[in-house]
Design a protein around this motif. Sequence first.
Motif, PDB file in Angstrom:
ATOM      1  N   ILE A 104       0.890  -1.228  -0.113  1.00 13.27           N
ATOM      2  CA  ILE A 104       0.017  -0.042   0.032  1.00 13.27           C
ATOM      3  C   ILE A 104       0.825   1.400  -0.007  1.00 13.27           C
ATOM      4  O   ILE A 104       0.735   2.129  -0.836  1.00 13.27           O
ATOM      5  N   VAL A 105       1.900   1.314   0.814  1.00 10.51           N
ATOM      6  CA  VAL A 105       2.561   2.385   0.856  1.00 10.51           C
ATOM      7  C   VAL A 105       3.435   2.460  -0.306  1.00 10.51           C
ATOM      8  O   VAL A 105       3.545   4.008  -0.794  1.00 10.51           O
ATOM      9  N   TYR A 106       4.152   1.636  -0.821  1.00  7.14           N
ATOM     10  CA  TYR A 106       4.696   1.593  -2.059  1.00  7.14           C
ATOM     11  C   TYR A 106       4.044   2.283  -3.327  1.00  7.14           C
ATOM     12  O   TYR A 106       4.411   2.875  -3.907  1.00  7.14           O
ATOM     13  N   ASN A 107       2.800   1.549  -3.550  1.00 10.75           N
ATOM     14  CA  ASN A 107       1.903   2.140  -4.527  1.00 10.75           C
ATOM     15  C   ASN A 107       1.296   3.643  -4.148  1.00 10.75           C
ATOM     16  O   ASN A 107       1.502   4.210  -5.193  1.00 10.75           O
ATOM     17  N   THR A 138      10.599  10.524   0.465  1.00 13.09           N
ATOM     18  CA  THR A 138      10.992   9.442   1.431  1.00 13.09           C
ATOM     19  C   THR A 138      10.003   9.171   2.410  1.00 13.09           C
ATOM     20  O   THR A 138       9.537   9.947   3.136  1.00 13.09           O
ATOM     21  N   VAL A 139       9.492   7.742   2.672  1.00  9.80           N
ATOM     22  CA  VAL A 139       8.601   7.535   3.732  1.00  9.80           C
ATOM     23  C   VAL A 139       9.030   6.603   4.494  1.00  9.80           C
ATOM     24  O   VAL A 139       9.385   5.708   3.910  1.00  9.80           O
ATOM     25  N   PHE A 191      -2.609  11.421  -0.435  1.00  9.40           N
ATOM     26  CA  PHE A 191      -1.459  10.606  -0.439  1.00  9.40           C
ATOM     27  C   PHE A 191      -1.291  10.166   1.198  1.00  9.40           C
ATOM     28  O   PHE A 191      -1.113   8.991   1.581  1.00  9.40           O
ATOM     29  N   LEU A 192      -1.519  11.374   2.096  1.00 13.14           N
ATOM     30  CA  LEU A 192      -1.398  10.858   3.577  1.00 13.14           C
ATOM     31  C   LEU A 192      -2.470  10.067   3.960  1.00 13.14           C
ATOM     32  O   LEU A 192      -2.231   8.923   4.776  1.00 13.14           O
ATOM     33  N   ILE A 193      -3.680  10.176   3.670  1.00 12.90           N
ATOM     34  CA  ILE A 193      -4.994   9.290   3.906  1.00 12.90           C
ATOM     35  C   ILE A 193      -4.597   7.839   3.403  1.00 12.90           C
ATOM     36  O   ILE A 193      -4.648   6.938   4.268  1.00 12.90           O
ATOM     37  N   GLU A 194      -3.911   7.702   2.228  1.00 13.56           N
ATOM     38  CA  GLU A 194      -3.787   6.416   1.699  1.00 13.56           C
ATOM     39  C   GLU A 194      -2.891   5.737   2.513  1.00 13.56           C
ATOM     40  O   GLU A 194      -2.962   4.499   2.706  1.00 13.56           O
ATOM     41  N   ILE A 195      -1.676   6.410   2.664  1.00 16.62           N
ATOM     42  CA  ILE A 195      -0.668   5.732   3.604  1.00 16.62           C
ATOM     43  C   ILE A 195      -1.018   5.364   4.958  1.00 16.62           C
ATOM     44  O   ILE A 195      -0.601   4.215   5.820  1.00 16.62           O
ATOM     45  N   GLN A 227       2.577   6.484  -6.733  1.00 21.31           N
ATOM     46  CA  GLN A 227       1.682   7.369  -7.404  1.00 21.31           C
ATOM     47  C   GLN A 227       1.502   8.819  -7.158  1.00 21.31           C
ATOM     48  O   GLN A 227       1.434   9.590  -8.019  1.00 21.31           O
ATOM     49  N   PHE A 228       1.809   9.225  -6.097  1.00 24.05           N
ATOM     50  CA  PHE A 228       1.788  10.507  -5.813  1.00 24.05           C
ATOM     51  C   PHE A 228       3.125  11.063  -6.398  1.00 24.05           C
ATOM     52  O   PHE A 228       2.767  12.224  -7.097  1.00 24.05           O
ATOM     53  N   VAL A 229       4.260  10.588  -6.298  1.00 27.84           N
ATOM     54  CA  VAL A 229       5.423  11.094  -7.085  1.00 27.84           C
ATOM     55  C   VAL A 229       5.133  11.355  -8.388  1.00 27.84           C
ATOM     56  O   VAL A 229       5.583  12.450  -9.112  1.00 27.84           O
TER      57      VAL A 229
END
Length: 184
Positions: free
Chosen positions: A37-40, A144-145, A63-67, A44-46
């Motif tokens: 999920i985080v990778y996708n 970077t997350v 983006f934040l909601i998704e991760i 997608q965001f970048v």
Amino acid sequence: MSSAVSKFVAVLLAVALMFVYPASEAYQRQDDLSRIIVYNAVTQFVDAVRNKGYVTPVMYQDFLIEIQATGNEFDVQMEHMHKTYTPVYTDAADPYSFQNEIDVSYLGYYTADIMSVIYPDNPRPKDDESRKYKLNAGDFFKVTVKNLNRTAGTMMLDFISGSLSGEAPVLAYPYGGMVLNEDY
């Protein structure tokens, strides 16, 4: 007496095999799902930022909601490297001393700089044009997350192994690239 001890060990081993191992596997699968999920979300965001050439509050919030749907806490760092061109002169005061060379350098803008544009101190609406952080084609954008909390899979693995796996993030993704478009 030794038969009672061996029975106790057998029961303890059976409990471990019946409950602890399946729970550990389930938590590891949950971590795997979180990684996906985080990778996708990061890619997608970048890629959206690289293709559009800007970041908006709505894009960043989505983006934040998704991760955060993974149930983990994250540290999100953004980096924008703005490409600049500087002509090379032997004497800056003499325009005839141009050396037929152009020096290419990058100015770095980071999370705080980007956040100050998309979340300013004024009450403008989210879709206001002034809240777009704009990039130019040829610039570089990177996100970077890293997770801040210990995941359930990490805690279960530490329990089973009897050790601490340390503070290294389990979910860490750097992703970025060149901005391809300026679609403002």
